[in-house]
Design a protein around this motif. Structure first.
Motif, PDB file in Angstrom:
ATOM      1  N   LEU A 199      76.759  74.377  49.792  1.00 15.82           N
ATOM      2  CA  LEU A 199      78.015  75.064  50.066  1.00 15.82           C
ATOM      3  C   LEU A 199      79.046  74.013  50.448  1.00 15.82           C
ATOM      4  O   LEU A 199      78.801  73.178  51.317  1.00 15.82           O
ATOM      5  CB  LEU A 199      77.847  76.056  51.225  1.00 15.82           C
ATOM      6  CG  LEU A 199      79.136  76.681  51.787  1.00 15.82           C
ATOM      7  CD1 LEU A 199      79.774  77.611  50.758  1.00 15.82           C
ATOM      8  CD2 LEU A 199      78.860  77.421  53.087  1.00 15.82           C
ATOM      9  N   VAL A 200      80.203  74.041  49.797  1.00 10.77           N
ATOM     10  CA  VAL A 200      81.301  73.131  50.146  1.00 10.77           C
ATOM     11  C   VAL A 200      82.472  73.988  50.597  1.00 10.77           C
ATOM     12  O   VAL A 200      83.029  74.757  49.811  1.00 10.77           O
ATOM     13  CB  VAL A 200      81.712  72.232  48.965  1.00 10.77           C
ATOM     14  CG1 VAL A 200      82.871  71.326  49.373  1.00 10.77           C
ATOM     15  CG2 VAL A 200      80.522  71.393  48.489  1.00 10.77           C
ATOM     16  N   VAL A 201      82.814  73.874  51.872  1.00 10.22           N
ATOM     17  CA  VAL A 201      83.960  74.598  52.420  1.00 10.22           C
ATOM     18  C   VAL A 201      85.189  73.718  52.226  1.00 10.22           C
ATOM     19  O   VAL A 201      85.261  72.602  52.723  1.00 10.22           O
ATOM     20  CB  VAL A 201      83.762  74.920  53.913  1.00 10.22           C
ATOM     21  CG1 VAL A 201      84.987  75.653  54.462  1.00 10.22           C
ATOM     22  CG2 VAL A 201      82.505  75.761  54.116  1.00 10.22           C
ATOM     23  N   GLY A 202      86.147  74.230  51.507  1.00  6.74           N
ATOM     24  CA  GLY A 202      87.286  73.429  51.054  1.00  6.74           C
ATOM     25  C   GLY A 202      87.082  73.191  49.563  1.00  6.74           C
ATOM     26  O   GLY A 202      87.207  74.104  48.764  1.00  6.74           O
ATOM     27  N   PHE A 220      83.734  77.468  48.830  1.00 10.37           N
ATOM     28  CA  PHE A 220      84.434  78.477  49.612  1.00 10.37           C
ATOM     29  C   PHE A 220      85.805  77.941  50.006  1.00 10.37           C
ATOM     30  O   PHE A 220      85.910  76.940  50.717  1.00 10.37           O
ATOM     31  CB  PHE A 220      83.629  78.824  50.874  1.00 10.37           C
ATOM     32  CG  PHE A 220      84.347  79.774  51.812  1.00 10.37           C
ATOM     33  CD1 PHE A 220      84.424  81.126  51.508  1.00 10.37           C
ATOM     34  CD2 PHE A 220      84.933  79.323  52.976  1.00 10.37           C
ATOM     35  CE1 PHE A 220      85.088  82.006  52.359  1.00 10.37           C
ATOM     36  CE2 PHE A 220      85.596  80.188  53.831  1.00 10.37           C
ATOM     37  CZ  PHE A 220      85.674  81.542  53.527  1.00 10.37           C
ATOM     38  N   ASN A 221      86.846  78.598  49.524  1.00 10.97           N
ATOM     39  CA  ASN A 221      88.204  78.179  49.883  1.00 10.97           C
ATOM     40  C   ASN A 221      89.156  79.351  49.726  1.00 10.97           C
ATOM     41  O   ASN A 221      88.750  80.449  49.344  1.00 10.97           O
ATOM     42  CB  ASN A 221      88.656  76.978  49.043  1.00 10.97           C
ATOM     43  CG  ASN A 221      88.916  77.331  47.595  1.00 10.97           C
ATOM     44  OD1 ASN A 221      88.309  78.247  47.060  1.00 10.97           O
ATOM     45  ND2 ASN A 221      89.821  76.613  46.949  1.00 10.97           N
ATOM     46  N   SER A 222      90.425  79.100  50.038  1.00 10.78           N
ATOM     47  CA  SER A 222      91.410  80.179  49.997  1.00 10.78           C
ATOM     48  C   SER A 222      91.886  80.487  48.585  1.00 10.78           C
ATOM     49  O   SER A 222      92.409  81.572  48.327  1.00 10.78           O
ATOM     50  CB  SER A 222      92.617  79.807  50.865  1.00 10.78           C
ATOM     51  OG  SER A 222      93.302  78.694  50.306  1.00 10.78           O
ATOM     52  N   GLY A 223      91.760  79.516  47.672  1.00 12.68           N
ATOM     53  CA  GLY A 223      92.247  79.691  46.311  1.00 12.68           C
ATOM     54  C   GLY A 223      93.676  79.226  46.114  1.00 12.68           C
ATOM     55  O   GLY A 223      94.158  79.184  44.979  1.00 12.68           O
ATOM     56  N   ARG A 224      94.359  78.849  47.217  1.00 10.17           N
ATOM     57  CA  ARG A 224      95.769  78.460  47.098  1.00 10.17           C
ATOM     58  C   ARG A 224      95.949  77.152  46.346  1.00 10.17           C
ATOM     59  O   ARG A 224      97.015  76.908  45.773  1.00 10.17           O
ATOM     60  CB  ARG A 224      96.406  78.343  48.486  1.00 10.17           C
ATOM     61  CG  ARG A 224      96.550  79.649  49.229  1.00 10.17           C
ATOM     62  CD  ARG A 224      97.478  79.506  50.425  1.00 10.17           C
ATOM     63  NE  ARG A 224      97.017  78.503  51.351  1.00 10.17           N
ATOM     64  CZ  ARG A 224      96.212  78.752  52.384  1.00 10.17           C
ATOM     65  NH1 ARG A 224      95.773  79.985  52.589  1.00 10.17           N
ATOM     66  NH2 ARG A 224      95.846  77.786  53.208  1.00 10.17           N
ATOM     67  N   HIS A 225      94.926  76.283  46.363  1.00  9.12           N
ATOM     68  CA  HIS A 225      95.069  74.971  45.737  1.00  9.12           C
ATOM     69  C   HIS A 225      94.175  74.808  44.508  1.00  9.12           C
ATOM     70  O   HIS A 225      93.825  73.693  44.134  1.00  9.12           O
ATOM     71  CB  HIS A 225      94.753  73.878  46.758  1.00  9.12           C
ATOM     72  CG  HIS A 225      95.580  73.965  48.004  1.00  9.12           C
ATOM     73  ND1 HIS A 225      96.941  73.731  48.008  1.00  9.12           N
ATOM     74  CD2 HIS A 225      95.253  74.287  49.272  1.00  9.12           C
ATOM     75  CE1 HIS A 225      97.408  73.885  49.232  1.00  9.12           C
ATOM     76  NE2 HIS A 225      96.410  74.230  50.016  1.00  9.12           N
ATOM     77  N   ASP A 226      93.828  75.914  43.876  1.00  5.62           N
ATOM     78  CA  ASP A 226      92.941  75.854  42.706  1.00  5.62           C
ATOM     79  C   ASP A 226      93.644  75.340  41.455  1.00  5.62           C
ATOM     80  O   ASP A 226      92.995  74.870  40.520  1.00  5.62           O
ATOM     81  CB  ASP A 226      92.357  77.237  42.407  1.00  5.62           C
ATOM     82  CG  ASP A 226      91.245  77.617  43.375  1.00  5.62           C
ATOM     83  OD1 ASP A 226      90.905  76.781  44.239  1.00  5.62           O
ATOM     84  OD2 ASP A 226      90.716  78.736  43.269  1.00  5.62           O
ATOM     85  N   GLY A 227      94.949  75.459  41.402  1.00  2.00           N
ATOM     86  CA  GLY A 227      95.675  75.072  40.201  1.00  2.00           C
ATOM     87  C   GLY A 227      95.466  73.615  39.841  1.00  2.00           C
ATOM     88  O   GLY A 227      95.685  72.721  40.657  1.00  2.00           O
ATOM     89  N   TYR A 235      85.975  83.228  48.010  1.00  3.76           N
ATOM     90  CA  TYR A 235      87.332  83.086  48.505  1.00  3.76           C
ATOM     91  C   TYR A 235      87.471  83.744  49.875  1.00  3.76           C
ATOM     92  O   TYR A 235      86.941  84.831  50.120  1.00  3.76           O
ATOM     93  CB  TYR A 235      88.332  83.704  47.532  1.00  3.76           C
ATOM     94  CG  TYR A 235      88.456  82.927  46.238  1.00  3.76           C
ATOM     95  CD1 TYR A 235      89.139  81.715  46.207  1.00  3.76           C
ATOM     96  CD2 TYR A 235      87.869  83.385  45.060  1.00  3.76           C
ATOM     97  CE1 TYR A 235      89.254  80.986  45.032  1.00  3.76           C
ATOM     98  CE2 TYR A 235      87.969  82.663  43.882  1.00  3.76           C
ATOM     99  CZ  TYR A 235      88.657  81.468  43.870  1.00  3.76           C
ATOM    100  OH  TYR A 235      88.751  80.732  42.709  1.00  3.76           O
ATOM    101  N   GLY A 236      88.170  83.047  50.745  1.00  7.38           N
ATOM    102  CA  GLY A 236      88.387  83.555  52.087  1.00  7.38           C
ATOM    103  C   GLY A 236      89.158  82.542  52.903  1.00  7.38           C
ATOM    104  O   GLY A 236      89.688  81.559  52.374  1.00  7.38           O
ATOM    105  N   ASP A 237      89.205  82.772  54.206  1.00  6.97           N
ATOM    106  CA  ASP A 237      89.947  81.921  55.129  1.00  6.97           C
ATOM    107  C   ASP A 237      88.965  81.166  56.017  1.00  6.97           C
ATOM    108  O   ASP A 237      88.298  81.767  56.869  1.00  6.97           O
ATOM    109  CB  ASP A 237      90.892  82.774  55.977  1.00  6.97           C
ATOM    110  CG  ASP A 237      91.798  81.953  56.883  1.00  6.97           C
ATOM    111  OD1 ASP A 237      91.595  80.721  56.978  1.00  6.97           O
ATOM    112  OD2 ASP A 237      92.700  82.549  57.507  1.00  6.97           O
ATOM    113  N   ALA A 238      88.883  79.853  55.842  1.00  9.91           N
ATOM    114  CA  ALA A 238      87.935  79.038  56.608  1.00  9.91           C
ATOM    115  C   ALA A 238      88.356  78.870  58.062  1.00  9.91           C
ATOM    116  O   ALA A 238      87.644  78.235  58.841  1.00  9.91           O
ATOM    117  CB  ALA A 238      87.790  77.658  55.962  1.00  9.91           C
TER     118      ALA A 238
END
Length: 210
Positions: free
Chosen positions: A6-9, A32-39, A51-54
């Motif tokens: 599991l990699v958070v971030g 696991f990350n917020s998805g805001r920086h996936d682009g 997806y979620g808030d770490a």
């Protein structure tokens, strides 16, 4: 059966490299990350996405409920909360902190205040009310959980990270001087107290080895 990580971030400066190193080693990776920086972020192979808030305990609890991993690498979020939520859900917990945790590391030059080189056991800013104090508390909590057998704890203290996706271009101060054809660069304390930098791929390799 492949090991699970599991990699958070996972989408930050070192995160993509960490994920790719794990994939190359045969791990099944969950990010696991917020998805805001996936682009624009592409991994070397498919990964599972959560997806979620770490930084939110309820979000982390919901995402990790009933799950288990061989190793968890936390590059982002609230370290103490993540460690609490991942207790007994991972065999090895790798927490990322930073060199400002050391007492005196954040003082401005030429005042200095920290003896160099800095050994691992140097005093930390545990009494600080800010970020550095919380980091020290988080490190202590990780090793307490290690002692209780909740997971194996590893802490990697990052320098200033530069490279692709870095939020601050630390190297620009050097590049600008080259462009301006300045013949000299002033280095405090003969360069011995210059804030250490680490290239994103290199620090990610260190995390992978851990």
């Amino acid at each position: 059966m492949s090991q699970k990580a599991l990699v958070v971030g996972g989408t930050g400066p070192s995160g993509v490299y960490i994920v790719d190193f794990l994939l190359a080693a045969g791990y099944d990776v969950t990010v696991f990350n917020s998805g805001r920086h996936d682009g624009g972020v592409e991994f070397a192979a498919p990964v599972e996405r959560l997806y979620g808030d770490a930084r939110d305990e309820a979000s982390v609890s919901a995402a990790t409920a009933g799950r288990a991993w061989d190793v968890a690498v936390c590059t982002y979020g609230k370290l103490r909360m993540l460690a609490t939520q991942l207790a007994f859900k991972t065999q090895r917990f790798v927490g990322i902190t930073g060199q400002p945790v050391y007492r005196g590391a954040a003082r401005r030059t030429p005042d200095g205040g920290i003896a160099l080189p800095v050994p691992e056991w140097s005093p930390r800013q545990s009494e600080s009310a800010g970020y550095t104090g919380k980091v020290a508390e988080g490190e202590d909590q990780l090793f307490a959980q290690h002692g209780r057998g909740e997971f194996e704890a590893v802490i990697v203290r990052y320098p200033g990270v530069y490279g692709p996706r870095a939020p601050i271009n630390h190297e620009w101060a050097v590049v600008k001087r080259v462009i301006d054809r300045r013949p000299f660069m002033l280095m405090p304390h003969d360069g011995m107290s210059y804030f250490q930098r680490g290239y994103a791929e290199n620090v990610a390799w260190l995390v992978f080895l851990a």
